[in-house]
Design a protein around this motif. Sequence first.
Motif, mmCIF file in Angstrom:
data_model
loop_
_atom_site.group_PDB
_atom_site.id
_atom_site.type_symbol
_atom_site.label_atom_id
_atom_site.label_comp_id
_atom_site.label_asym_id
_atom_site.label_seq_id
_atom_site.Cartn_x
_atom_site.Cartn_y
_atom_site.Cartn_z
ATOM 1 N N ARG A 185 -6.612 -58.444 -45.275
ATOM 2 C CA ARG A 185 -7.734 -58.437 -45.808
ATOM 3 C C ARG A 185 -9.075 -58.949 -45.975
ATOM 4 N N GLY A 186 -9.581 -58.588 -44.707
ATOM 5 C CA GLY A 186 -10.888 -59.662 -44.062
ATOM 6 C C GLY A 186 -10.509 -60.096 -43.367
ATOM 7 N N GLY A 187 -9.283 -59.174 -42.836
ATOM 8 C CA GLY A 187 -8.809 -60.474 -41.787
ATOM 9 C C GLY A 187 -7.299 -61.350 -41.511
ATOM 10 N N ARG A 188 -7.564 -61.427 -43.372
ATOM 11 C CA ARG A 188 -7.224 -63.031 -43.570
ATOM 12 C C ARG A 188 -6.046 -61.716 -44.265
ATOM 13 N N GLU A 189 -4.768 -62.741 -44.049
ATOM 14 C CA GLU A 189 -3.114 -62.313 -43.771
ATOM 15 C C GLU A 189 -3.026 -62.451 -45.307
ATOM 16 N N ASP A 233 -10.031 -46.298 -52.930
ATOM 17 C CA ASP A 233 -10.265 -46.470 -51.790
ATOM 18 C C ASP A 233 -10.843 -47.745 -51.056
ATOM 19 N N PRO A 234 -11.717 -47.110 -49.730
ATOM 20 C CA PRO A 234 -12.390 -48.519 -48.584
ATOM 21 C C PRO A 234 -12.923 -48.828 -49.252
ATOM 22 N N VAL A 235 -12.911 -50.042 -49.075
ATOM 23 C CA VAL A 235 -14.150 -51.245 -49.779
ATOM 24 C C VAL A 235 -14.997 -51.641 -47.730
ATOM 25 N N PRO A 236 -15.721 -51.569 -47.867
ATOM 26 C CA PRO A 236 -16.355 -51.514 -46.600
ATOM 27 C C PRO A 236 -15.943 -53.053 -46.615
ATOM 28 N N PRO A 237 -16.117 -53.280 -44.746
ATOM 29 C CA PRO A 237 -16.591 -54.796 -44.129
ATOM 30 C C PRO A 237 -17.519 -55.808 -44.924
ATOM 31 N N LYS A 238 -17.637 -56.618 -45.163
ATOM 32 C CA LYS A 238 -18.363 -57.581 -45.780
ATOM 33 C C LYS A 238 -19.833 -57.960 -44.291
ATOM 34 N N ARG A 255 7.242 -40.900 -22.668
ATOM 35 C CA ARG A 255 8.205 -42.014 -23.321
ATOM 36 C C ARG A 255 7.046 -43.570 -23.103
ATOM 37 N N ALA A 256 6.284 -43.277 -22.980
ATOM 38 C CA ALA A 256 5.021 -44.525 -22.390
ATOM 39 C C ALA A 256 4.295 -44.390 -23.976
ATOM 40 N N GLN A 257 4.086 -43.161 -23.578
ATOM 41 C CA GLN A 257 3.129 -42.897 -26.011
ATOM 42 C C GLN A 257 4.216 -41.664 -26.682
ATOM 43 N N PRO A 258 4.824 -42.573 -26.706
ATOM 44 C CA PRO A 258 5.995 -42.255 -28.411
ATOM 45 C C PRO A 258 5.335 -42.658 -29.251
ATOM 46 N N ASP A 259 5.460 -41.305 -30.159
ATOM 47 C CA ASP A 259 5.094 -40.655 -31.293
ATOM 48 C C ASP A 259 5.809 -41.950 -32.555
ATOM 49 N N LEU A 260 5.032 -42.832 -32.889
ATOM 50 C CA LEU A 260 5.531 -43.832 -34.150
ATOM 51 C C LEU A 260 5.398 -42.890 -35.082
ATOM 52 N N PRO A 261 6.228 -43.166 -35.818
ATOM 53 C CA PRO A 261 5.656 -42.006 -37.490
ATOM 54 C C PRO A 261 5.142 -43.082 -38.552
ATOM 55 N N ARG A 262 4.963 -43.900 -38.316
ATOM 56 C CA ARG A 262 4.116 -44.957 -38.488
ATOM 57 C C ARG A 262 3.167 -45.883 -38.174
ATOM 58 N N GLY A 263 1.947 -45.607 -38.003
ATOM 59 C CA GLY A 263 0.829 -46.661 -37.258
ATOM 60 C C GLY A 263 0.122 -47.489 -38.304
ATOM 61 N N ARG A 264 -0.563 -49.020 -37.164
ATOM 62 C CA ARG A 264 -1.439 -49.201 -37.854
ATOM 63 C C ARG A 264 -2.720 -48.688 -38.489
ATOM 64 N N VAL A 265 -2.667 -48.437 -39.981
ATOM 65 C CA VAL A 265 -3.609 -48.296 -40.366
ATOM 66 C C VAL A 265 -4.758 -49.207 -41.114
ATOM 67 N N VAL A 266 -6.048 -48.770 -40.662
ATOM 68 C CA VAL A 266 -7.551 -49.598 -41.976
ATOM 69 C C VAL A 266 -7.993 -48.614 -42.465
ATOM 70 N N ALA A 267 -8.445 -49.450 -43.597
ATOM 71 C CA ALA A 267 -9.166 -48.372 -44.918
ATOM 72 C C ALA A 267 -10.228 -49.772 -45.117
ATOM 73 N N GLY A 268 -11.549 -49.474 -44.899
ATOM 74 C CA GLY A 268 -12.941 -50.948 -44.802
ATOM 75 C C GLY A 268 -11.644 -52.025 -44.342
ATOM 76 N N ASP A 269 -11.714 -53.178 -45.553
ATOM 77 C CA ASP A 269 -11.477 -54.208 -44.867
ATOM 78 C C ASP A 269 -9.756 -54.509 -44.813
ATOM 79 N N ILE A 270 -9.529 -53.521 -45.374
ATOM 80 C CA ILE A 270 -7.704 -53.514 -45.247
ATOM 81 C C ILE A 270 -7.042 -53.292 -44.444
ATOM 82 N N GLU A 271 -6.180 -53.541 -43.870
ATOM 83 C CA GLU A 271 -5.036 -53.484 -42.479
ATOM 84 C C GLU A 271 -3.974 -53.176 -42.501
ATOM 85 N N LEU A 272 -3.120 -52.808 -42.714
ATOM 86 C CA LEU A 272 -1.761 -52.450 -42.702
ATOM 87 C C LEU A 272 -1.152 -52.065 -40.869
ATOM 88 N N ASP A 273 -0.097 -52.817 -41.096
ATOM 89 C CA ASP A 273 0.686 -52.999 -39.689
ATOM 90 C C ASP A 273 2.021 -52.887 -40.207
#
Lengths: 231, 231
Positions: free
Chosen positions: B148-152, B226-231, B122-140
């Motif tokens: 991207r780069g912190g900007r929505e 490919d992941p692009v590194p954060p600036k 219960r405390a840690q349900p297995d979410l089928p899809r979780g937050r993904v970070v690749a380089g400076d891109i983040e998908l939740d």
Amino acid sequence: MAATILVVEDDPDLAQIVRYNLEAEGFAVTTLSDGAAADTLVGAIRPDLVLLDLMLPNVSGLELCRRWRQRPELLDMRIIMVTAKSDTGDRVAGLETGADDYVPKPFSVPELVARVKAQLRRAQPDLPRGRVVAGDIELDPASHRVRRGGRELHLGPTEFRMLEHFLANLGRVVSRHQLIAGVWPRRPDIDARTVDVHVGRLRKALNAGRTQDPIQTVRGIGYRMDPVPPK
Amino acid sequence: MAATILVVEDDPDLAQIVRYNLEAEGFAVTTLSDGAAADTLVGAIRPDLVLLDLMLPNVSGLELCRRWRQRPELLDMRIIMVTAKSDTGDRVAGLETGADDYVPKPFSVPELVARVKAQLRRAQPDLPRGRVVAGDIELDPASHRVRRGGRELHLGPTEFRMLEHFLANLGRVVSRHQLIAGVWPRRPDIDARTVDVHVGRLRKALNAGRTQDPIQTVRGIGYRMDPVPPK
DNA sequence: CAGTCCAGTGACAGTTTCGTCACGGTTTTA
DNA sequence: TAAAACCGTGACGAAACTGTCACTGGACTG
């Protein structure tokens, strides 16, 4: 708002005792004596918690638990297994099948009630227990008040419940279906357009004289509420 | 990732047995024999679950539970009380103070483990899809947001799905045919040029104001992200 | 180098989704 | 009891999204 409990128990006397005591605690209780009936009706009833006797006439509690745990819409429903079988293997099997707790018969009613409450305490963390502040919005359930930027707003009951739901899921996208379940728990037949209309009404109330809307539409998915920083 | 468990138990033999068995199940276990030490360190350790002996030398498990339940940062932490005291009143008191479960000594280790697992399920349900970070891109997926780069960024539903697909195949080349299957699961008749158009739309959204494009065309094959590194 | 292939892009018409209005019915309030 | 408040829904139009087409420039090949 009273949590709903389904008691699946073929001993009518025990079912009655349990029902009486749980209703005295303010829960809404449905009893069924038959596992097959429970299997048929659980999706419609959508109880917050099931007290599930392991030994049932036509389908075992363990089998029911296994089936229900495979239904995504029932994942949040707590399951407490209750049985006269006191073998450790059965307990472990029940817990591993997906039961949240396991209570051997004979049990003391106060302990059963305490365990029910402990499960529901966790199951319903979404309802704010106290005042909630999100950005410039503040909701106080005790006084049934909502403020934005310090100014009190008037919301109807449905919009109040909806705001509670959004605040409980702050920053997360909420589907229309979820809003129906959370805001209209007894009305699964509510039309999705109705959700949109009430979102519109909530927006109108929240946003009067403001430019920033804390509720965003996520097209094809639902809505998401974010905190808006105070000015 | 292994859940962390804090065992607060003054009987060193029992603590050892419990530790051994929980570690065999893959949990990360810390044992403390002293309630005061537990009180001091629990905020730093931030365990997912505490096995809390009720009878401790200098501060009772019940008192610790009461204190911890008043700390907001510890609300998600599960507490299982463990004790030789088998009185129902103590069980009820423990559960009402905020324990999630109550296990009497002597207990069987398999049952204890099963109860630990039930709580952590219960405390840690297995979410089928979780937050993904690749380089400076983040998908939740929970908030249905892309940054991207912190900007929505705003993406339409199709572009969101396409990005999900690329992120799930990061660093690998994906053919147009695969993208059709992954992004348009119900439309196998989608034209390959359509894929290109949507890749263009995704690129436009991702790359606004930037020079680096994380999506490369592999001529004659498809695309690779490919992941692009954060600036 | 010329010819061919491939991918990028602007534009468009069609489709889908969501916002809003208005209404009749129900519930609450004074 | 009448008025006000609340509610859910159907209808309509606005806004967003979508897939495709035609054209074009760049890459590749013989």
